[in-house]
Design a protein around this motif. Sequence first.
Motif, PDB file in Angstrom:
ATOM      1  N   LEU A  32     -11.845  73.584  48.286  1.00 16.05           N
ATOM      2  CA  LEU A  32     -12.888  74.342  49.346  1.00 16.05           C
ATOM      3  C   LEU A  32     -14.155  74.810  48.341  1.00 16.05           C
ATOM      4  CD1 LEU A  32     -11.171  76.485  51.853  1.00 16.05           C
ATOM      5  CD2 LEU A  32     -12.100  74.066  52.375  1.00 16.05           C
ATOM      6  N   TYR A  33     -13.776  75.505  47.051  1.00 14.26           N
ATOM      7  CA  TYR A  33     -14.708  75.964  46.114  1.00 14.26           C
ATOM      8  C   TYR A  33     -15.302  74.765  45.506  1.00 14.26           C
ATOM      9  CZ  TYR A  33     -12.844  80.435  46.938  1.00 14.26           C
ATOM     10  OH  TYR A  33     -12.408  81.882  47.649  1.00 14.26           O
ATOM     11  N   ALA A  34     -14.714  73.986  45.261  1.00 18.92           N
ATOM     12  CA  ALA A  34     -15.372  72.659  44.460  1.00 18.92           C
ATOM     13  C   ALA A  34     -16.194  72.246  45.278  1.00 18.92           C
ATOM     14  CB  ALA A  34     -14.004  71.894  44.328  1.00 18.92           C
ATOM     15  N   MET A  35     -15.913  71.829  46.797  1.00 19.22           N
ATOM     16  CA  MET A  35     -16.923  71.134  47.677  1.00 19.22           C
ATOM     17  C   MET A  35     -17.758  72.285  48.064  1.00 19.22           C
ATOM     18  SD  MET A  35     -15.739  68.128  47.580  1.00 19.22           S
ATOM     19  CE  MET A  35     -16.653  67.469  48.768  1.00 19.22           C
ATOM     20  N   GLU A  36     -17.733  73.428  47.911  1.00 15.12           N
ATOM     21  CA  GLU A  36     -18.489  74.592  48.638  1.00 15.12           C
ATOM     22  C   GLU A  36     -18.609  74.314  50.381  1.00 15.12           C
ATOM     23  OE1 GLU A  36     -22.585  74.464  46.609  1.00 15.12           O
ATOM     24  OE2 GLU A  36     -21.386  74.829  44.672  1.00 15.12           O
TER      25      GLU A  36
END
Length: 145
Positions: A32-36
């Motif tokens: 989720l953080y990588a994809m924002e």
Amino acid sequence: MGELQDFTQLKAGAELSPLTVKVTTELNQQFLYAMEDFHPRYIDGSKDGPLAHPGLLLLISFPSKSPSFHLPEGWASIHAADEVQFLHPARVGSTLLIRWKVVKVWEKRGRQYCETETWIVDDQGHDILSRKVSLTYTMQTDAIK
């Protein structure tokens, strides 16, 4: 894990070694953080818990994720086509079994292609994803070393 299989030599009917992945909160959150992408359905979820991000499912179901996938040194895979059906939501906390089978190998314009069927099933027996991925591969040339 299974013995490494040279992907350039596989024929139709060959199966790659399966992979089991536990979708932990941390794994899902890192994606989720990588994809924002911080949609509540992936963080809080419903009464059944948060959903595993569909992009994470695509990432872990690519044929190169099989423990037995191997390309000879100097070779690289090229993603040529993809057809995906999401059949049931995967939940954070579930354990997923991913399987791959080569269904078609052909040559076009001097390049070899391989179509692989992929299935993901969760620990509750739900079919999560069905996918057909076509890959080709190429040898690294001096121009791009």
